[in-house]
Design a protein around this motif. Sequence first.
Motif, PDB file in Angstrom:
ATOM      1  N   LEU A 117       0.840  -1.197   0.000  1.00 24.55           N
ATOM      2  CA  LEU A 117       0.000   0.000   0.000  1.00 24.55           C
ATOM      3  C   LEU A 117       0.874   1.246   0.000  1.00 24.55           C
ATOM      4  O   LEU A 117       0.670   2.168  -0.781  1.00 24.55           O
ATOM      5  CB  LEU A 117      -0.913  -0.015   1.222  1.00 24.55           C
ATOM      6  CG  LEU A 117      -1.823   1.176   1.408  1.00 24.55           C
ATOM      7  CD1 LEU A 117      -2.833   1.252   0.274  1.00 24.55           C
ATOM      8  CD2 LEU A 117      -2.528   1.071   2.730  1.00 24.55           C
ATOM      9  N   LEU A 118       1.882   1.275   0.855  1.00 29.78           N
ATOM     10  CA  LEU A 118       2.763   2.438   0.924  1.00 29.78           C
ATOM     11  C   LEU A 118       3.612   2.573  -0.332  1.00 29.78           C
ATOM     12  O   LEU A 118       3.857   3.683  -0.799  1.00 29.78           O
ATOM     13  CB  LEU A 118       3.648   2.358   2.163  1.00 29.78           C
ATOM     14  CG  LEU A 118       2.909   2.489   3.495  1.00 29.78           C
ATOM     15  CD1 LEU A 118       3.865   2.303   4.658  1.00 29.78           C
ATOM     16  CD2 LEU A 118       2.190   3.814   3.595  1.00 29.78           C
ATOM     17  N   SER A 119       4.028   1.463  -0.931  1.00 32.08           N
ATOM     18  CA  SER A 119       4.807   1.578  -2.158  1.00 32.08           C
ATOM     19  C   SER A 119       3.930   2.099  -3.287  1.00 32.08           C
ATOM     20  O   SER A 119       4.391   2.843  -4.142  1.00 32.08           O
ATOM     21  CB  SER A 119       5.448   0.244  -2.537  1.00 32.08           C
ATOM     22  OG  SER A 119       4.463  -0.699  -2.879  1.00 32.08           O
ATOM     23  N   GLY A 120       2.657   1.739  -3.301  1.00 39.32           N
ATOM     24  CA  GLY A 120       1.737   2.295  -4.287  1.00 39.32           C
ATOM     25  C   GLY A 120       1.575   3.788  -4.117  1.00 39.32           C
ATOM     26  O   GLY A 120       1.421   4.535  -5.074  1.00 39.32           O
ATOM     27  N   LEU A 121       1.645   4.250  -2.879  1.00 38.75           N
ATOM     28  CA  LEU A 121       1.545   5.688  -2.628  1.00 38.75           C
ATOM     29  C   LEU A 121       2.769   6.420  -3.153  1.00 38.75           C
ATOM     30  O   LEU A 121       2.673   7.555  -3.590  1.00 38.75           O
ATOM     31  CB  LEU A 121       1.386   5.959  -1.140  1.00 38.75           C
ATOM     32  CG  LEU A 121      -0.010   5.759  -0.598  1.00 38.75           C
ATOM     33  CD1 LEU A 121       0.018   5.814   0.921  1.00 38.75           C
ATOM     34  CD2 LEU A 121      -0.960   6.795  -1.139  1.00 38.75           C
ATOM     35  N   ALA A 179     -13.788  -3.897  -5.485  1.00 36.91           N
ATOM     36  CA  ALA A 179     -13.264  -4.455  -6.739  1.00 36.91           C
ATOM     37  C   ALA A 179     -13.538  -3.533  -7.920  1.00 36.91           C
ATOM     38  O   ALA A 179     -12.669  -3.314  -8.774  1.00 36.91           O
ATOM     39  CB  ALA A 179     -13.878  -5.836  -6.980  1.00 36.91           C
ATOM     40  N   HIS A 180     -14.734  -2.981  -7.984  1.00 38.92           N
ATOM     41  CA  HIS A 180     -15.080  -2.074  -9.080  1.00 38.92           C
ATOM     42  C   HIS A 180     -14.275  -0.772  -9.006  1.00 38.92           C
ATOM     43  O   HIS A 180     -13.817  -0.261 -10.027  1.00 38.92           O
ATOM     44  CB  HIS A 180     -16.577  -1.771  -9.072  1.00 38.92           C
ATOM     45  CG  HIS A 180     -17.402  -2.908  -9.575  1.00 38.92           C
ATOM     46  ND1 HIS A 180     -17.796  -3.948  -8.762  1.00 38.92           N
ATOM     47  CD2 HIS A 180     -17.904  -3.172 -10.801  1.00 38.92           C
ATOM     48  CE1 HIS A 180     -18.504  -4.802  -9.475  1.00 38.92           C
ATOM     49  NE2 HIS A 180     -18.582  -4.360 -10.714  1.00 38.92           N
ATOM     50  N   TYR A 181     -14.115  -0.242  -7.815  1.00 40.08           N
ATOM     51  CA  TYR A 181     -13.348   0.996  -7.661  1.00 40.08           C
ATOM     52  C   TYR A 181     -11.864   0.785  -7.954  1.00 40.08           C
ATOM     53  O   TYR A 181     -11.208   1.642  -8.542  1.00 40.08           O
ATOM     54  CB  TYR A 181     -13.555   1.611  -6.271  1.00 40.08           C
ATOM     55  CG  TYR A 181     -14.737   2.541  -6.266  1.00 40.08           C
ATOM     56  CD1 TYR A 181     -14.563   3.912  -6.399  1.00 40.08           C
ATOM     57  CD2 TYR A 181     -16.023   2.057  -6.166  1.00 40.08           C
ATOM     58  CE1 TYR A 181     -15.645   4.775  -6.422  1.00 40.08           C
ATOM     59  CE2 TYR A 181     -17.108   2.906  -6.195  1.00 40.08           C
ATOM     60  CZ  TYR A 181     -16.929   4.259  -6.322  1.00 40.08           C
ATOM     61  OH  TYR A 181     -17.998   5.103  -6.371  1.00 40.08           O
ATOM     62  N   LEU A 182     -11.314  -0.372  -7.550  1.00 40.48           N
ATOM     63  CA  LEU A 182      -9.910  -0.657  -7.848  1.00 40.48           C
ATOM     64  C   LEU A 182      -9.658  -0.768  -9.346  1.00 40.48           C
ATOM     65  O   LEU A 182      -8.597  -0.364  -9.830  1.00 40.48           O
ATOM     66  CB  LEU A 182      -9.463  -1.945  -7.164  1.00 40.48           C
ATOM     67  CG  LEU A 182      -9.083  -1.842  -5.702  1.00 40.48           C
ATOM     68  CD1 LEU A 182      -8.788  -3.226  -5.130  1.00 40.48           C
ATOM     69  CD2 LEU A 182      -7.893  -0.924  -5.504  1.00 40.48           C
ATOM     70  N   ALA A 183     -10.613  -1.310 -10.083  1.00 36.36           N
ATOM     71  CA  ALA A 183     -10.455  -1.435 -11.527  1.00 36.36           C
ATOM     72  C   ALA A 183     -10.367  -0.067 -12.194  1.00 36.36           C
ATOM     73  O   ALA A 183      -9.571   0.145 -13.102  1.00 36.36           O
ATOM     74  CB  ALA A 183     -11.604  -2.238 -12.121  1.00 36.36           C
ATOM     75  N   LYS A 184     -11.171   0.849 -11.733  1.00 35.34           N
ATOM     76  CA  LYS A 184     -11.225   2.192 -12.336  1.00 35.34           C
ATOM     77  C   LYS A 184     -10.197   3.142 -11.714  1.00 35.34           C
ATOM     78  O   LYS A 184      -9.673   4.021 -12.394  1.00 35.34           O
ATOM     79  CB  LYS A 184     -12.638   2.746 -12.149  1.00 35.34           C
ATOM     80  CG  LYS A 184     -12.876   4.100 -12.717  1.00 35.34           C
ATOM     81  CD  LYS A 184     -13.230   4.038 -14.175  1.00 35.34           C
ATOM     82  CE  LYS A 184     -13.662   5.431 -14.616  1.00 35.34           C
ATOM     83  NZ  LYS A 184     -13.832   5.548 -15.999  1.00 35.34           N
ATOM     84  N   HIS A 185      -9.906   2.969 -10.435  1.00 35.80           N
ATOM     85  CA  HIS A 185      -9.013   3.872  -9.695  1.00 35.80           C
ATOM     86  C   HIS A 185      -7.995   3.058  -8.892  1.00 35.80           C
ATOM     87  O   HIS A 185      -8.115   2.941  -7.681  1.00 35.80           O
ATOM     88  CB  HIS A 185      -9.826   4.758  -8.748  1.00 35.80           C
ATOM     89  CG  HIS A 185     -10.926   5.505  -9.420  1.00 35.80           C
ATOM     90  ND1 HIS A 185     -10.704   6.583 -10.242  1.00 35.80           N
ATOM     91  CD2 HIS A 185     -12.267   5.322  -9.400  1.00 35.80           C
ATOM     92  CE1 HIS A 185     -11.858   7.038 -10.696  1.00 35.80           C
ATOM     93  NE2 HIS A 185     -12.810   6.287 -10.213  1.00 35.80           N
ATOM     94  N   PRO A 186      -6.971   2.480  -9.550  1.00 32.67           N
ATOM     95  CA  PRO A 186      -6.032   1.622  -8.822  1.00 32.67           C
ATOM     96  C   PRO A 186      -5.082   2.359  -7.880  1.00 32.67           C
ATOM     97  O   PRO A 186      -4.591   1.775  -6.933  1.00 32.67           O
ATOM     98  CB  PRO A 186      -5.251   0.924  -9.939  1.00 32.67           C
ATOM     99  CG  PRO A 186      -5.387   1.817 -11.116  1.00 32.67           C
ATOM    100  CD  PRO A 186      -6.722   2.513 -10.976  1.00 32.67           C
ATOM    101  N   LYS A 187      -4.827   3.651  -8.129  1.00 34.74           N
ATOM    102  CA  LYS A 187      -3.927   4.399  -7.257  1.00 34.74           C
ATOM    103  C   LYS A 187      -4.682   4.843  -6.012  1.00 34.74           C
ATOM    104  O   LYS A 187      -5.840   5.252  -6.085  1.00 34.74           O
ATOM    105  CB  LYS A 187      -3.351   5.606  -7.991  1.00 34.74           C
ATOM    106  CG  LYS A 187      -2.437   5.206  -9.126  1.00 34.74           C
ATOM    107  CD  LYS A 187      -1.838   6.404  -9.782  1.00 34.74           C
ATOM    108  CE  LYS A 187      -0.873   5.968 -10.869  1.00 34.74           C
ATOM    109  NZ  LYS A 187      -0.260   7.121 -11.520  1.00 34.74           N
ATOM    110  N   PRO A 188      -4.036   4.750  -4.862  1.00 37.61           N
ATOM    111  CA  PRO A 188      -4.717   5.053  -3.592  1.00 37.61           C
ATOM    112  C   PRO A 188      -5.405   6.414  -3.560  1.00 37.61           C
ATOM    113  O   PRO A 188      -6.547   6.511  -3.133  1.00 37.61           O
ATOM    114  CB  PRO A 188      -3.602   4.981  -2.554  1.00 37.61           C
ATOM    115  CG  PRO A 188      -2.549   4.153  -3.167  1.00 37.61           C
ATOM    116  CD  PRO A 188      -2.641   4.361  -4.647  1.00 37.61           C
ATOM    117  N   ASP A 189      -4.721   7.444  -4.028  1.00 37.66           N
ATOM    118  CA  ASP A 189      -5.321   8.783  -3.940  1.00 37.66           C
ATOM    119  C   ASP A 189      -6.537   8.911  -4.842  1.00 37.66           C
ATOM    120  O   ASP A 189      -7.538   9.526  -4.467  1.00 37.66           O
ATOM    121  CB  ASP A 189      -4.289   9.874  -4.233  1.00 37.66           C
ATOM    122  CG  ASP A 189      -3.693   9.776  -5.615  1.00 37.66           C
ATOM    123  OD1 ASP A 189      -3.663   8.670  -6.183  1.00 37.66           O
ATOM    124  OD2 ASP A 189      -3.240  10.822  -6.133  1.00 37.66           O
TER     125      ASP A 189
END
Length: 166
Positions: free
Chosen positions: A28-32, A84-94
């Motif tokens: 999670l932090l590396s994605g940030l 799952a739906h939100y991750l598909a459209k918005h994979p970056k945490p912010d």
Amino acid sequence: MYLLSLRSDYELPLVPPQPSHSRWLRPLLSGLQESHESIPREAFTPQSIQSGAQLMKTYCLTCHGVYQRTQEEMLAPPLWGVRAHYLAKHPKPDEFVAAMTDYIRSPQEEKSLLPVEVARYGLKSPIWLNPEELQLISKAIYSGKVERPNWAHSYKKSHKNCDATW
């Protein structure tokens, strides 16, 4: 210690491991690091995720919590599916947190990423929390603190044409 529980016979443990040996916090932090700077790294601390999980328990899980409900008994789509739906459209945490927070604050059909669920359950009501509380809830959802239903396979089949990240 258990944080999520609306019923005494079902509890979902949500105490995160220490950051030094956390398998879920490091990715999670590396994605940030790769994402925009609008949400600082420290915003995704175990404490902020626990706070978001507590708010989620209070304001979201009555309708979106799976517990041991069948798919037919659900009052709203499971947070696992929403995530799952939100991750598909918005994979970056912010991006994820911003989009989910915006939708929770002001649900509109044209903003929904789950048209099948809006048709089934109707448009959700807005939650009247302050922006910081909505972001904490969104961060807890992003971090994966949601229950996967035992009927997840049939749910995924009914959403096979979606871009959801299962």
